[in-house]
Design an enzyme around this catalytic site. Sequence first.
Site, PDB file in Angstrom:
ATOM      1  N   CYS A  82      -2.085 -12.015   0.035  1.00  0.00           N
ATOM      2  CA  CYS A  82      -0.698 -12.158  -0.410  1.00  0.00           C
ATOM      3  C   CYS A  82       0.160 -12.773   0.697  1.00  0.00           C
ATOM      4  CB  CYS A  82      -0.123 -10.792  -0.790  1.00  0.00           C
ATOM      5  SG  CYS A  82      -0.823 -10.174  -2.332  1.00  0.00           S
ATOM      6  N   CYS A 168      -0.018 -14.278  -4.582  1.00  0.00           N
ATOM      7  CA  CYS A 168       0.755 -13.043  -4.743  1.00  0.00           C
ATOM      8  C   CYS A 168       1.728 -12.873  -3.586  1.00  0.00           C
ATOM      9  CB  CYS A 168      -0.180 -11.839  -4.855  1.00  0.00           C
ATOM     10  SG  CYS A 168      -1.440 -11.754  -3.569  1.00  0.00           S
TER      11      CYS A 168
END
Length: 268
Positions: A82, A168
């Site tokens: 992420c 993400c």
Amino acid sequence: VTSQERDHPLIWKGKGTTRHVKDIILGRCYDYLLNNPHLGRDLDCNGIWQELTTAIYWKDPCKVTGEDYQRLVEVTHETLPCNTSLLWSRTNNLAHRYTKANDGFRTLEDTFLGYLFNGLTWCGKTHSAATTVKGMDYKSCPAWDECENHTMSSFWKLASATFSRSSCGMVHVMLNGSAEGDIVRNDSIFKSVEIPSMNPDLVSEVRLWLAHGIDGTQRSKCSSDSLMELKGYIEKHGLGFSCVDNQRSVQLLQCIENPGAAACMRCN
Ligand code: NGD
């Protein structure tokens, strides 16, 4: 080059398949696996090449869809950490210089699939001289705007969608605030493919970095109407939005080539 190959007409407007494309892809594949042991799988580089040949060999290069590349995308699957994804539009060079200098960010072209194909040209051909065993056209390939289901644009659209879908946290985007024309074209892959592919449950925010020429040329700023419109578009897809003009670490990278520029003299 055989006489039959020489006689094969240039049927497309773009340049042909990159010479030694198989060796280049195999070399890049082994190189990536060597430098990214985290992939941790027994990836078969020859198998990856085979998936490409299945997708395009002997096919009309204007009749290749994302579906044809689906297997290739699956076998090169990688998990993205992420907060590391960096998308770009009209900032090809700067974005890639940035990820080389900053380990915390990765463009699609720094991931396995993008790394294998970046900068290459490839396309199949429907016919071939009986004496040559080549399912690819080394003489000419269609230009991007020559047809819809284009062998390379279908690939980059699917690769970009897959990259965005698996991104993400905070997703960064480097845009060119000094380029003439639209800051992002409506048919750009960033706008038409990457934004719609992001998962609002996974992506906390899309942060634009607006890079400007180091000489101070600014055509678009975060406060410009075109950026407000883009903000609306991004929010409509359920994604958070923020924008930074001349993000300092990007600017410092531009300063390497222009240390005397006014923007590079500040020491703060
Ligand atoms: O109409 C076109 C055209 N559209 C895209 N490109 C085009 N080439 C034409 N001749 N005619 C190709 O895509 C060209 O090689 C460009 O350099 C490249 C990017 O186009 P750009 O700068 O307008 O930005 P996009 O928003 O369309 O696409 C950039 C995003 C970025 O996150 C990349 O990771 O989509 C991914 N990507 C798209 C296309 C090609 C990457 C590539 C690549 N590595 O070749």
